[in-house]
Design an enzyme around this catalytic site. Structure first.
Site, PDB file in Angstrom:
ATOM      1  N   LYS A  90      -9.910  -1.010  -9.819  1.00 52.52           N
ATOM      2  CA  LYS A  90     -10.371  -1.893  -8.736  1.00 52.52           C
ATOM      3  C   LYS A  90     -11.811  -1.564  -8.379  1.00 52.52           C
ATOM      4  O   LYS A  90     -12.653  -2.453  -8.236  1.00 52.52           O
ATOM      5  CB  LYS A  90      -9.462  -1.755  -7.503  1.00 52.52           C
ATOM      6  CG  LYS A  90      -8.126  -2.436  -7.680  1.00 52.52           C
ATOM      7  CD  LYS A  90      -7.133  -2.096  -6.587  1.00 52.52           C
ATOM      8  CE  LYS A  90      -5.775  -2.727  -6.906  1.00 52.52           C
ATOM      9  NZ  LYS A  90      -4.696  -2.286  -6.040  1.00 52.52           N
ATOM     10  N   GLN A 133      -3.571   1.317  -0.909  1.00 50.77           N
ATOM     11  CA  GLN A 133      -2.767   1.299  -2.129  1.00 50.77           C
ATOM     12  C   GLN A 133      -1.327   1.727  -1.824  1.00 50.77           C
ATOM     13  O   GLN A 133      -1.098   2.789  -1.249  1.00 50.77           O
ATOM     14  CB  GLN A 133      -3.399   2.236  -3.172  1.00 50.77           C
ATOM     15  CG  GLN A 133      -2.733   2.202  -4.521  1.00 50.77           C
ATOM     16  CD  GLN A 133      -2.907   0.863  -5.244  1.00 50.77           C
ATOM     17  OE1 GLN A 133      -3.980   0.281  -5.267  1.00 50.77           O
ATOM     18  NE2 GLN A 133      -1.821   0.364  -5.825  1.00 50.77           N
ATOM     19  N   ASP A 139      -5.063  -7.984   0.527  1.00 50.31           N
ATOM     20  CA  ASP A 139      -3.784  -7.992  -0.195  1.00 50.31           C
ATOM     21  C   ASP A 139      -2.878  -9.120   0.318  1.00 50.31           C
ATOM     22  O   ASP A 139      -1.886  -9.448  -0.330  1.00 50.31           O
ATOM     23  CB  ASP A 139      -3.050  -6.653   0.016  1.00 50.31           C
ATOM     24  CG  ASP A 139      -3.096  -5.769  -1.223  1.00 50.31           C
ATOM     25  OD1 ASP A 139      -3.440  -6.285  -2.311  1.00 50.31           O
ATOM     26  OD2 ASP A 139      -2.790  -4.563  -1.099  1.00 50.31           O
TER      27      ASP A 139
END
Ligand code: NDP
Length: 297
Positions: free
Chosen positions: A54, A98, A121
């Protein structure tokens, strides 16, 4: 007739190119550089790989990548304090924690502490509600990537019968909402669905997000249907070693389907590309600018 293979790797490269163009324009015309903060708690090896990828791709499209790697023993309060700091930082437009987080931290509490406008997200309960009510939301990256590929392949999805296999909060449910938003007739199947083969046989679009290797065989697929395989499963090879497979049996499905995504090289690469797209969208909205066309739901 063999199915058209939907090349997610090439499509993801195209999306990253569009993101890079928007980032360049934001810098040149507004003096703004989008920033994505990624928080990793602990040393889960798979998470470390995701975070590294990422960060690398964020920098490649011209955005600022801010990484916070915290000890596995970090307390929930300390993590919440970091999220609060990132929420208040105007140079940070997207925040991602995460998952999974260590057991002593409640993942939902962390996700819902992120400013919904920075929740790239798309997991914050406000964004779930906005998507569910058909309003502008930050949309979870994997289903957004699937939607982009479907729109690219079909143009309009209106009136198509779509079956989503899997009802998770991160893939199945948001995928179903996105397909509904594009006027598909949507069925969500799960482990208690009666006669799953018959349900899948009625679908013009099948999205498999189950987590069971090669579960969907070709004889469940309506001839000409589009098959989007979200699954990522590692299985043993007969000759030793392992390989990645999806949730559909690729060879038999590709004989019947009109189009299909491979694993690897299908949905997988689209997920990070959509994370970058969401970050640009969040940056534009934070600065009162229109979100880039084609990169949102
Ligand atoms: P979850 O385990 O959270 O959900 C799986 C879903 O599949 C559940 O709703 C479950 O039903 C359903 N299911 C399980 N067994 C069956 C069955 N026999 N018949 C019908 N439905 C069944 O998984 P995720 O949604 O998180 O992930 C799904 C897959 O997608 C995994 O392979 C994962 O690795 C992959 N993935 C890939 C990503 C990418 O970037 N390409 C990103 C995220 C996930 P029930 O609710 O009834 O238990």
């Amino acid at each position: 007739m063999a199915a058209t293979v939907i090349d997610g790797k090439a499509f993801a490269a195209k999306v990253r190119g569009q993101v890079a163009e928007h980032v360049a324009r934001l810098k040149a015309e507004h003096g703004i550089t989008p920033g994505l903060a990624v928080v990793l708690v602990g040393e889960d090896p798979a998470s470390q790989v995701y975070v590294r990828n990422k960060g690398k791709q964020t920098v490649e499209v011209g955005m600022n990548s801010i990484e916070h790697k915290l000890e596995a023993t970090t307390s929930q309060d300390d993590l919440l304090a970091l999220i609060a700091k990132l929420n208040a930082d105007p140079s940070v437009h997207g925040i991602l924690c995460q998952l999974p987080v260590p057991d002593h931290i409640d993942g939902d509490t962390i996700i819902n502490a992120i400013d919904p406008a920075k929740d790239v997200d798309g997991f914050h309960i406000s964004n779930v509600g906005l998507l569910g009510t058909g309003q502008d939301a930050m949309v979870p990256c994997t289903p957004l990537g699937c939607l982009m590929m479907l729109r690219d392949h079909h143009g309009s999805l209106s009136g198509m019968n779509a079956v989503v296999i899997g009802r998770s909060n991160i893939v199945g449910k948001p995928m179903a909402n996105l397909l509904l938003g594009d006027s598909c007739t949507v069925t969500i199947a799960h482990s208690r669905t009666a006669d799953l083969p018959a349900v899948v046989r009625g679908a013009d679009i099948v999205v498999a997000a189950v987590g069971r290797p090669q579960m969907v065989p070709g004889d469940w697929i309506k001839p000409g249907a589009t098959v989007i395989d979200v699954g990522i499963n590692r299985i043993d090879k007969p000759e030793g070693g392992t390989r990645l497979v999806g949730d559909v049996d690729y060879d038999s499905c590709a004989e019947v389907a009109g189009a299909i995504t491979p694993v690897p090289g299908g949905v997988g690469p689209m997920t990070i590309a959509c994370l970058l797209a969401n970050t640009v969208t969040a940056c534009c909205r934070a600065n009162g600018l229109d979100a880039p066309q084609g990169l949102t739901a």
